[in-house]
Design a protein around this motif. Structure first.
Motif, PDB file in Angstrom:
ATOM      1  N   TYR A 108      -4.651   3.663   8.617  1.00 56.65           N
ATOM      2  CA  TYR A 108      -5.872   4.438   8.412  1.00 56.65           C
ATOM      3  C   TYR A 108      -5.492   5.859   7.995  1.00 56.65           C
ATOM      4  O   TYR A 108      -4.747   6.543   8.712  1.00 56.65           O
ATOM      5  CB  TYR A 108      -6.683   4.457   9.718  1.00 56.65           C
ATOM      6  CG  TYR A 108      -8.016   5.156   9.623  1.00 56.65           C
ATOM      7  CD1 TYR A 108      -9.142   4.486   9.163  1.00 56.65           C
ATOM      8  CD2 TYR A 108      -8.144   6.494   9.999  1.00 56.65           C
ATOM      9  CE1 TYR A 108     -10.367   5.130   9.088  1.00 56.65           C
ATOM     10  CE2 TYR A 108      -9.362   7.139   9.929  1.00 56.65           C
ATOM     11  CZ  TYR A 108     -10.475   6.450   9.466  1.00 56.65           C
ATOM     12  OH  TYR A 108     -11.677   7.093   9.393  1.00 56.65           O
ATOM     13  N   ASP A 109      -5.990   6.276   6.845  1.00 55.28           N
ATOM     14  CA  ASP A 109      -5.736   7.623   6.335  1.00 55.28           C
ATOM     15  C   ASP A 109      -6.542   8.609   7.170  1.00 55.28           C
ATOM     16  O   ASP A 109      -7.775   8.608   7.135  1.00 55.28           O
ATOM     17  CB  ASP A 109      -6.147   7.708   4.861  1.00 55.28           C
ATOM     18  CG  ASP A 109      -5.808   9.049   4.223  1.00 55.28           C
ATOM     19  OD1 ASP A 109      -5.477  10.003   4.959  1.00 55.28           O
ATOM     20  OD2 ASP A 109      -5.887   9.139   2.994  1.00 55.28           O
ATOM     21  N   THR A 121      -7.192  11.650   6.858  1.00 54.40           N
ATOM     22  CA  THR A 121      -8.042  12.613   6.153  1.00 54.40           C
ATOM     23  C   THR A 121      -9.469  12.087   5.988  1.00 54.40           C
ATOM     24  O   THR A 121     -10.383  12.865   5.705  1.00 54.40           O
ATOM     25  CB  THR A 121      -7.458  12.960   4.768  1.00 54.40           C
ATOM     26  OG1 THR A 121      -7.358  11.770   3.978  1.00 54.40           O
ATOM     27  CG2 THR A 121      -6.087  13.598   4.905  1.00 54.40           C
ATOM     28  N   GLN A 122      -9.679  10.784   6.191  1.00 52.14           N
ATOM     29  CA  GLN A 122     -11.030  10.221   6.128  1.00 52.14           C
ATOM     30  C   GLN A 122     -11.919  10.760   7.239  1.00 52.14           C
ATOM     31  O   GLN A 122     -13.156  10.684   7.142  1.00 52.14           O
ATOM     32  CB  GLN A 122     -10.975   8.695   6.231  1.00 52.14           C
ATOM     33  CG  GLN A 122     -10.286   8.008   5.054  1.00 52.14           C
ATOM     34  CD  GLN A 122     -10.290   6.509   5.217  1.00 52.14           C
ATOM     35  OE1 GLN A 122     -11.342   5.841   5.143  1.00 52.14           O
ATOM     36  NE2 GLN A 122      -9.118   5.936   5.468  1.00 52.14           N
ATOM     37  N   LEU A 123     -11.321  11.286   8.296  1.00 48.06           N
ATOM     38  CA  LEU A 123     -12.111  11.793   9.419  1.00 48.06           C
ATOM     39  C   LEU A 123     -12.778  13.125   9.106  1.00 48.06           C
ATOM     40  O   LEU A 123     -13.656  13.559   9.842  1.00 48.06           O
ATOM     41  CB  LEU A 123     -11.210  11.950  10.650  1.00 48.06           C
ATOM     42  CG  LEU A 123     -10.599  10.672  11.217  1.00 48.06           C
ATOM     43  CD1 LEU A 123      -9.704  10.986  12.401  1.00 48.06           C
ATOM     44  CD2 LEU A 123     -11.693   9.694  11.625  1.00 48.06           C
ATOM     45  N   GLN A 124     -12.351  13.773   8.041  1.00 47.22           N
ATOM     46  CA  GLN A 124     -12.914  15.065   7.638  1.00 47.22           C
ATOM     47  C   GLN A 124     -12.900  16.060   8.799  1.00 47.22           C
ATOM     48  O   GLN A 124     -13.886  16.759   9.061  1.00 47.22           O
ATOM     49  CB  GLN A 124     -14.339  14.879   7.089  1.00 47.22           C
ATOM     50  CG  GLN A 124     -14.383  13.983   5.853  1.00 47.22           C
ATOM     51  CD  GLN A 124     -15.778  13.828   5.269  1.00 47.22           C
ATOM     52  OE1 GLN A 124     -16.767  14.172   5.912  1.00 47.22           O
ATOM     53  NE2 GLN A 124     -15.864  13.321   4.065  1.00 47.22           N
ATOM     54  N   ASP A 125     -11.764  16.109   9.456  1.00 52.81           N
ATOM     55  CA  ASP A 125     -11.531  17.028  10.569  1.00 52.81           C
ATOM     56  C   ASP A 125     -10.592  18.123  10.065  1.00 52.81           C
ATOM     57  O   ASP A 125      -9.484  17.833   9.608  1.00 52.81           O
ATOM     58  CB  ASP A 125     -10.899  16.266  11.735  1.00 52.81           C
ATOM     59  CG  ASP A 125     -10.740  17.104  12.990  1.00 52.81           C
ATOM     60  OD1 ASP A 125     -10.569  18.336  12.875  1.00 52.81           O
ATOM     61  OD2 ASP A 125     -10.759  16.522  14.090  1.00 52.81           O
ATOM     62  N   VAL A 185     -12.092   5.099  15.446  1.00 53.54           N
ATOM     63  CA  VAL A 185     -11.876   3.832  14.743  1.00 53.54           C
ATOM     64  C   VAL A 185     -11.845   2.702  15.770  1.00 53.54           C
ATOM     65  O   VAL A 185     -11.443   2.904  16.919  1.00 53.54           O
ATOM     66  CB  VAL A 185     -10.559   3.848  13.935  1.00 53.54           C
ATOM     67  CG1 VAL A 185     -10.577   4.936  12.885  1.00 53.54           C
ATOM     68  CG2 VAL A 185      -9.350   4.023  14.845  1.00 53.54           C
ATOM     69  N   PHE A 201      -0.762   9.383   8.607  1.00 57.90           N
ATOM     70  CA  PHE A 201      -1.683   8.265   8.784  1.00 57.90           C
ATOM     71  C   PHE A 201      -1.544   7.656  10.168  1.00 57.90           C
ATOM     72  O   PHE A 201      -0.531   7.826  10.859  1.00 57.90           O
ATOM     73  CB  PHE A 201      -1.496   7.199   7.702  1.00 57.90           C
ATOM     74  CG  PHE A 201      -0.130   6.556   7.669  1.00 57.90           C
ATOM     75  CD1 PHE A 201       0.139   5.406   8.393  1.00 57.90           C
ATOM     76  CD2 PHE A 201       0.889   7.100   6.900  1.00 57.90           C
ATOM     77  CE1 PHE A 201       1.387   4.808   8.369  1.00 57.90           C
ATOM     78  CE2 PHE A 201       2.147   6.506   6.861  1.00 57.90           C
ATOM     79  CZ  PHE A 201       2.390   5.360   7.590  1.00 57.90           C
ATOM     80  N   LYS A 228       0.840  -1.201   0.000  1.00 63.91           N
ATOM     81  CA  LYS A 228       0.000   0.000   0.000  1.00 63.91           C
ATOM     82  C   LYS A 228       0.873   1.248   0.000  1.00 63.91           C
ATOM     83  O   LYS A 228       1.812   1.355   0.779  1.00 63.91           O
ATOM     84  CB  LYS A 228      -0.898   0.025   1.250  1.00 63.91           C
ATOM     85  CG  LYS A 228      -1.960  -1.050   1.276  1.00 63.91           C
ATOM     86  CD  LYS A 228      -2.709  -1.069   2.604  1.00 63.91           C
ATOM     87  CE  LYS A 228      -3.452   0.208   2.874  1.00 63.91           C
ATOM     88  NZ  LYS A 228      -4.279   0.114   4.091  1.00 63.91           N
ATOM     89  N   ASN A 284      -6.344  18.480   8.228  1.00 63.35           N
ATOM     90  CA  ASN A 284      -5.903  19.154   7.000  1.00 63.35           C
ATOM     91  C   ASN A 284      -4.968  20.322   7.316  1.00 63.35           C
ATOM     92  O   ASN A 284      -3.992  20.554   6.598  1.00 63.35           O
ATOM     93  CB  ASN A 284      -7.114  19.636   6.203  1.00 63.35           C
ATOM     94  CG  ASN A 284      -7.951  18.490   5.666  1.00 63.35           C
ATOM     95  OD1 ASN A 284      -7.412  17.430   5.332  1.00 63.35           O
ATOM     96  ND2 ASN A 284      -9.253  18.675   5.601  1.00 63.35           N
TER      97      ASN A 284
END
Length: 258
Positions: A110-111, A113-117, A100, A65, A59, A121
């Motif tokens: 776990y990326d 940025t998936q948390l949209q926090d 998670v 991450f 990956k 960013n």
């Protein structure tokens, strides 16, 4: 390759064990870094000239991450120059801090940025533009402390206490006696521990005991292999070899020849 081990600031010492920095300025080499079970998940920020991939998953990883418990051995592969900053986390914070389920990211990543926090960013933007290591460390520290301030009421401090006992005793702990010490039933403790950490108390103790034996082997702090066996609470040499191979894929003798 230059390796630094940094003690975290007191503000985050409750949930950060260590900070590790790996740096390589040679731009013409491929680097393969093996990692083995040590009991700690973590957050990694990586800057690589040719990207970072994780074997055996193959990956490609994002700049920032989260990774879970490393149970099976993995390898980080970097092409050219790189800088890795790793904040080792005490494993009771994964679910509370990041939402998670720890078991879901055992041997996985776990990326964030998936948390949209927006804080994530912002942290990535600051990390990728900063030139100084001290600035990068401060950025991750500030981010984690901000998360702690907003999520601290969700933390299970009884599990944090149990983790410290297991770590302090280098995994050589009787779980029944630990429950008595913590004044908690074995069934409740097992359930809460697995939910917070992602492995059972017995499995984490085994990981911590293995890690202690691996460190002793790496440091050459022994005369005979049985010195490591009995110093780390293994029943006998065959038991130690069996556990060691389960976590590394090699016997101690094969490991020593690498």
């Amino acid at each position: 390759m230059e390796i630094k081990k940094i003690i975290p600031e007191i503000d985050i010492g409750l949930f950060v064990k260590n900070i590790l920095v790996f740096e390589e300025k040679n731009k013409s080499e491929t680097t393969i870094l093996p990692f083995y079970a040590d009991g700690y998940p973590g957050i990694m920020f990586q800057e690589t000239s040719g990207g970072l991939s994780v074997r055996p998953h193959n990956k490609k990883m994002p700049p920032l991450f989260l990774y879970g418990q490393t149970i099976q051995p993995i390898e980080l592969v970097m092409e050219g120059a790189y800088s890795l900053i790793i904040f080792q986390l005490y494993p009771f914070v994964l679910k509370s801090f990041f939402g998670v389920h720890p078991k879901d990211i055992n041997d996985n990543c776990y990326d964030l940025t998936q948390l949209q926090d927006s804080r994530i960013n912002d942290a990535i933007a600051q990390l990728t533009t900063a030139n100084e290591l001290t600035t990068k460390l401060a950025t991750i520290t500030t981010f984690l402390y901000s998360v702690f301030q907003s999520k601290k009421d969700m933390l299970d401090f009884k599990i944090r206490q149990s983790l410290q006992i297991i770590i302090d005793q280098r995994g050589q702990v009787n779980i029944t006696e630990l429950c008595t010490q913590l004044k908690i039933s074995a069934r409740s403790f097992e359930r809460r521990f697995l939910a917070a950490v992602g492995v059972s108390p017995k499995q984490l103790a085994s990981i911590i005991r293995f890690d202690a034996s691996l460190n002793q082997l790496n440091e050459g702090d022994y005369n005979l292999l049985t010195d490591i066996v009995y110093a780390n609470g293994f029943a006998d040499q065959s038991h130690f070899i069996r556990v060691f191979k389960a976590f590394t894929g090699m016997t101690p003798k094969q490991f020593g020849k690498r």
